[in-house]
Design a protein around this motif. Structure first.
Motif, PDB file in Angstrom:
ATOM      1  N   ILE A  98      -4.237   0.980   9.101  1.00  0.00           N
ATOM      2  CA  ILE A  98      -3.606   0.738   7.989  1.00  0.00           C
ATOM      3  C   ILE A  98      -3.948  -1.849   8.263  1.00  0.00           C
ATOM      4  O   ILE A  98      -3.968  -2.022   7.138  1.00  0.00           O
ATOM      5  N   ARG A 109      -9.958   3.865  15.325  1.00  0.00           N
ATOM      6  CA  ARG A 109      -9.982   5.027  14.073  1.00  0.00           C
ATOM      7  C   ARG A 109     -10.615   6.137  14.634  1.00  0.00           C
ATOM      8  O   ARG A 109     -10.825   6.599  14.357  1.00  0.00           O
ATOM      9  N   PHE A 116     -11.871  14.522  11.546  1.00  0.00           N
ATOM     10  CA  PHE A 116     -12.204  14.429   9.574  1.00  0.00           C
ATOM     11  C   PHE A 116     -13.277  14.658   9.076  1.00  0.00           C
ATOM     12  O   PHE A 116     -13.344  14.136   8.023  1.00  0.00           O
ATOM     13  N   ILE A 161      -1.558  19.361   7.234  1.00  0.00           N
ATOM     14  CA  ILE A 161      -1.151  18.144   7.949  1.00  0.00           C
ATOM     15  C   ILE A 161      -0.868  18.850   9.118  1.00  0.00           C
ATOM     16  O   ILE A 161      -1.308  18.585  10.592  1.00  0.00           O
ATOM     17  N   ILE A 250       1.236   7.004  10.642  1.00  0.00           N
ATOM     18  CA  ILE A 250       0.350   7.355   9.639  1.00  0.00           C
ATOM     19  C   ILE A 250      -0.670   9.045   9.206  1.00  0.00           C
ATOM     20  O   ILE A 250      -1.045   8.700   8.302  1.00  0.00           O
ATOM     21  N   GLY A 255      -1.345  11.755   5.273  1.00  0.00           N
ATOM     22  CA  GLY A 255      -1.879  13.023   5.020  1.00  0.00           C
ATOM     23  C   GLY A 255      -1.149  13.946   4.385  1.00  0.00           C
ATOM     24  O   GLY A 255      -2.254  15.446   3.643  1.00  0.00           O
ATOM     25  N   THR A 259      -1.305  13.636  -1.068  1.00  0.00           N
ATOM     26  CA  THR A 259      -2.020  14.947  -1.607  1.00  0.00           C
ATOM     27  C   THR A 259      -1.278  14.681  -2.001  1.00  0.00           C
ATOM     28  O   THR A 259      -2.007  15.653  -3.471  1.00  0.00           O
ATOM     29  N   PRO A 300      -2.941   7.538  -6.198  1.00  0.00           N
ATOM     30  CA  PRO A 300      -1.264   8.378  -5.767  1.00  0.00           C
ATOM     31  C   PRO A 300      -1.597   6.462  -4.690  1.00  0.00           C
ATOM     32  O   PRO A 300       0.082   6.244  -4.931  1.00  0.00           O
ATOM     33  N   VAL A 301      -2.267   6.109  -4.223  1.00  0.00           N
ATOM     34  CA  VAL A 301      -1.798   4.954  -3.737  1.00  0.00           C
ATOM     35  C   VAL A 301      -2.135   3.902  -4.306  1.00  0.00           C
ATOM     36  O   VAL A 301      -3.280   3.589  -5.443  1.00  0.00           O
ATOM     37  N   PHE A 304      -2.877  -1.762  -1.814  1.00  0.00           N
ATOM     38  CA  PHE A 304      -3.049  -2.262  -0.427  1.00  0.00           C
ATOM     39  C   PHE A 304      -3.605  -3.541  -0.423  1.00  0.00           C
ATOM     40  O   PHE A 304      -3.338  -3.771  -1.353  1.00  0.00           O
ATOM     41  N   SER A 356      -9.185   5.067  -5.410  1.00  0.00           N
ATOM     42  CA  SER A 356      -8.875   5.563  -5.562  1.00  0.00           C
ATOM     43  C   SER A 356      -7.866   6.275  -3.957  1.00  0.00           C
ATOM     44  O   SER A 356      -7.204   5.631  -3.303  1.00  0.00           O
ATOM     45  N   TYR A 359     -12.171   0.964  -0.834  1.00  0.00           N
ATOM     46  CA  TYR A 359     -13.021   1.031   0.324  1.00  0.00           C
ATOM     47  C   TYR A 359     -13.753   0.153   1.168  1.00  0.00           C
ATOM     48  O   TYR A 359     -12.734  -0.950   1.921  1.00  0.00           O
ATOM     49  N   GLY A 366      -8.759  10.606   5.557  1.00  0.00           N
ATOM     50  CA  GLY A 366      -8.519  12.033   4.814  1.00  0.00           C
ATOM     51  C   GLY A 366      -9.576  12.135   3.867  1.00  0.00           C
ATOM     52  O   GLY A 366      -8.786  12.420   3.284  1.00  0.00           O
TER      53      GLY A 366
HETATM   54  C1  HEM Z   1      -5.368  11.938  -2.528  1.00  0.00           C
HETATM   55  C2  HEM Z   1      -5.023  11.829  -1.621  1.00  0.00           C
HETATM   56  C3  HEM Z   1      -5.159  10.661  -0.677  1.00  0.00           C
HETATM   57  C4  HEM Z   1      -5.192   9.410  -0.828  1.00  0.00           C
HETATM   58  C5  HEM Z   1      -5.443   9.244  -2.719  1.00  0.00           C
HETATM   59  C6  HEM Z   1      -4.991   8.623  -0.306  1.00  0.00           C
HETATM   60  C7  HEM Z   1      -5.684   7.017  -0.186  1.00  0.00           C
HETATM   61  C8  HEM Z   1      -5.830   6.075   1.038  1.00  0.00           C
HETATM   62  C9  HEM Z   1      -6.022   4.498   0.948  1.00  0.00           C
HETATM   63  C10 HEM Z   1      -6.069   3.790  -0.978  1.00  0.00           C
HETATM   64  C11 HEM Z   1      -6.143   3.862   1.961  1.00  0.00           C
HETATM   65  C12 HEM Z   1      -6.354   2.604   2.122  1.00  0.00           C
HETATM   66  C13 HEM Z   1      -7.805   2.898   1.988  1.00  0.00           C
HETATM   67  C14 HEM Z   1      -8.698   1.064   2.291  1.00  0.00           C
HETATM   68  O1  HEM Z   1      -7.732   0.229   3.107  1.00  0.00           O
HETATM   69  O2  HEM Z   1      -9.435   0.568   1.309  1.00  0.00           O
HETATM   70  C15 HEM Z   1      -6.278   5.224   3.133  1.00  0.00           C
HETATM   71  C16 HEM Z   1      -6.135   5.165   3.931  1.00  0.00           C
HETATM   72  C17 HEM Z   1      -5.970   6.299   4.677  1.00  0.00           C
HETATM   73  N1  HEM Z   1      -5.533   7.222   5.001  1.00  0.00           N
HETATM   74 FE1  HEM Z   1      -5.549   8.524   3.497  1.00  0.00          FE
HETATM   75  N2  HEM Z   1      -5.185   8.761   0.958  1.00  0.00           N
HETATM   76  C18 HEM Z   1      -4.847  10.185   0.763  1.00  0.00           C
HETATM   77  C19 HEM Z   1      -5.212  11.653   1.113  1.00  0.00           C
HETATM   78  C20 HEM Z   1      -5.347  11.161   2.780  1.00  0.00           C
HETATM   79  C21 HEM Z   1      -5.094  12.789   3.851  1.00  0.00           C
HETATM   80  C22 HEM Z   1      -5.000  14.348   3.098  1.00  0.00           C
HETATM   81  C23 HEM Z   1      -5.302  12.244   4.998  1.00  0.00           C
HETATM   82  C24 HEM Z   1      -5.022  13.030   6.559  1.00  0.00           C
HETATM   83  C25 HEM Z   1      -4.755  11.981   7.542  1.00  0.00           C
HETATM   84  C26 HEM Z   1      -4.569  10.346   5.172  1.00  0.00           C
HETATM   85  C27 HEM Z   1      -4.873   9.474   5.609  1.00  0.00           C
HETATM   86  C28 HEM Z   1      -5.575   7.816   5.876  1.00  0.00           C
HETATM   87  C29 HEM Z   1      -5.563   7.326   6.973  1.00  0.00           C
HETATM   88  C30 HEM Z   1      -5.526   7.549   8.730  1.00  0.00           C
HETATM   89  C31 HEM Z   1      -5.962   6.214   6.788  1.00  0.00           C
HETATM   90  C32 HEM Z   1      -6.042   4.516   7.271  1.00  0.00           C
HETATM   91  C33 HEM Z   1      -8.126   4.204   7.418  1.00  0.00           C
HETATM   92  C34 HEM Z   1      -7.662   2.909   8.290  1.00  0.00           C
HETATM   93  O3  HEM Z   1      -7.552   1.950   7.777  1.00  0.00           O
HETATM   94  O4  HEM Z   1      -8.832   3.072   8.239  1.00  0.00           O
HETATM   95  N3  HEM Z   1      -5.384  10.058   4.115  1.00  0.00           N
HETATM   96  N4  HEM Z   1      -6.158   6.408   2.109  1.00  0.00           N
END
Ligand code: HEM
Length: 415
Positions: A98, A109, A116, A161, A250, A255, A259, A300-301, A304, A356, A359, A366
């Protein structure tokens, strides 16, 4: 609030406001209506532009050449920001996906991405269903009152996870504490110490644990995500120590806390809307839309950030090169221009273009896993749930970043 934009902007830079849903949503509605691109200058944060309309958030995330994650991917205090930067310059710090921009971001990535994809999700489903059953059985065995967050929702996604990473179950409590300390950093209940230095000690603990893991997976690679990360190549070279360790951070952090928040907030919404609970129990085919609605509802988030690489405008408002925007996902997910009756919890909502998972190029890696976990636990729970009600006041975490219910006291009968 009747258009009190000045106080509305302050809310975004006040962690306690995130623990008060009504206040937060009222302020965001004000901003959407009266000042959708609003300048927020509130200590202890550096100033930023608050972006509260769904369409603007999407436009910014889509234009990832103009709007960069570096150097300010999330809202932290100026002091914490300076410290993190100094530590990175000293070769020790956090630079996760991120924090990165393309082309480096895309290459890093790709290292974890296969883990995933749908095939990996299908392979993991048996384990996820087994864990879901274990926790619903636990609810039955507790038989009556429990804190759904601390006794059920937090453990299930963490186990998932840890399984994906390939870590042993006995490390559960250590990972649990560290991820809470890291992601719930504004909230007193989770805080370790009071100074940024003490907070950064959390990172040191993480790095020590995962440093040892990297060494062991390089010496003896196994078939798990931890081995993929430890041995992943960027331009033919192993990732730097900072990038490798940050990758684990991360995955372990993002992860599970996210959730957990979606599952517990989702159950809370079902309790508050018994008609929707009954509808879902009567028609389990609604589960995919119900899961999306829970994810929209809880967001939840919370945010950013991105920083302008050039002078530009958003909705006609000039934004100078180097200024940062706060993408208010909570607000985008209640935008009246996109969602029909946005404050109604509707398990059949379709379409549901919530933000959420973000985009564009950073879209949550994940997302499919989170959806599968939620589908699995609610598919296990709902047919076995004979009754459920609140047994006390639910309590939200006071944090500007990733947060949701800290406590959800319930009384239920599960067969
Ligand atoms: C309901 C559950 C979850 C929510 C609401 C959520 C939300 C988000 C959001 C908002 C971002 C940033 C997207 C952006 O900047 O456009 C993100 C990135 C990310 N999430 Fe999740 N997440 C969830 C579950 C998970 C799970 C289960 C994993 C598993 C490992 C995960 C791994 C990641 C990773 C690695 C990124 C960074 C992606 C990148 O920057 O390329 N997330 N998530």
């Amino acid at each position: 609030m009747g258009g009190d934009v000045n106080s509305a902007t302050k809310v975004l830079a006040d962690p306690t406001a995130y623990a008060d849903d009504e206040r937060l949503h009222a302020s965001l509605a004000d901003l959407r209506a009266h000042e959708p691109v609003a300048w927020v200058d509130q200590a202890p944060y550096r100033p930023f532009w608050a972006i509260t309309k769904h369409a603007d958030i999407m436009d910014i995330e889509r234009a990832n050449d103009l709007w960069l994650s570096e150097p300010r991917p999330v809202l932290v205090t100026a002091e914490a920001d300076d410290l993190a930067r100094a530590q990175l310059e000293a070769g020790f710090g956090l630079r996760t996906l991120i924090h990165m921009d393309d082309p480096h971001h895309r290459k890093v990535r790709a290292i974890g991405a296969d883990w995933f994809r749908p095939k990996a999700m299908r392979d993991l489903k048996i384990r996820v269903d087994e864990l879901a059953k274990r926790y619903v059985d636990k609810m039955r065995d507790i038989g009556g009152e429990c804190d759904f967050v601390t006794e059920i929702a937090v453990n299930f996604p963490l186990y998932v996870i840890l399984s994906l990473l390939g870590l042993p179950e006995e490390d559960f409590s250590r990972m649990h504490m560290l991820t809470q300390e890291m992601f719930g950093g504004d909230d007193d209940e989770y805080k370790r110490g009071t100074t940024p230095e003490e907070q950064m000690a959390v990172l040191t603990d993480f790095f020590n644990y995962f440093g040892a893991l990297t060494a062991s997976r390089r010496a003896n690679p196994t078939d798990d995500l931890a081995s993929a990360i430890a041995n992943g190549l960027v331009d033919g070279e192993l990732m730097s120590d900072v990038d490798t360790l940050s990758y684990y951070v991360i995955v372990a952090s993002a992860g599970h806390d996210t959730t957990k928040d979606a599952i517990s907030g989702g159950l809370h919404a079902l309790i508050e809307n018994p008609g929707e609970l009954a509808r879902l129990q009567a028609d389990p085919g609604l589960m995919p839309t119900a899961v999306e609605e829970m994810i929209r509802w809880t967001t939840p988030v919370k945010e950013f950030m991105r920083t302008a690489a050039e002078d530009t405008t958003v909705r006609g408002v000039p934004i100078a090169k180097g200024e940062s925007v706060y993408l208010a996902y909570v607000s985008g997910n209640r935008d009246e221009d996109v969602f029909d009756d946005p404050f109604r919890f509707d398990v059949g909502r379709d379409p549901n273009k919530h933000l959420s998972f973000g985009y564009g190029v950073h879209f949550c890696l994940g997302a499919a896993l989170a959806r599968m976990e939620m589908n699995s636990i609610f598919t296990e729970l709902l047919p076995r749930l004979e009754s459920i009600e609140l047994a006390g006041e639910p309590e939200l975490a006071a944090t500007t970043f990733v947060g949701g219910l800290k406590h959800l006291p319930i009384r239920c009968s599960v067969r």
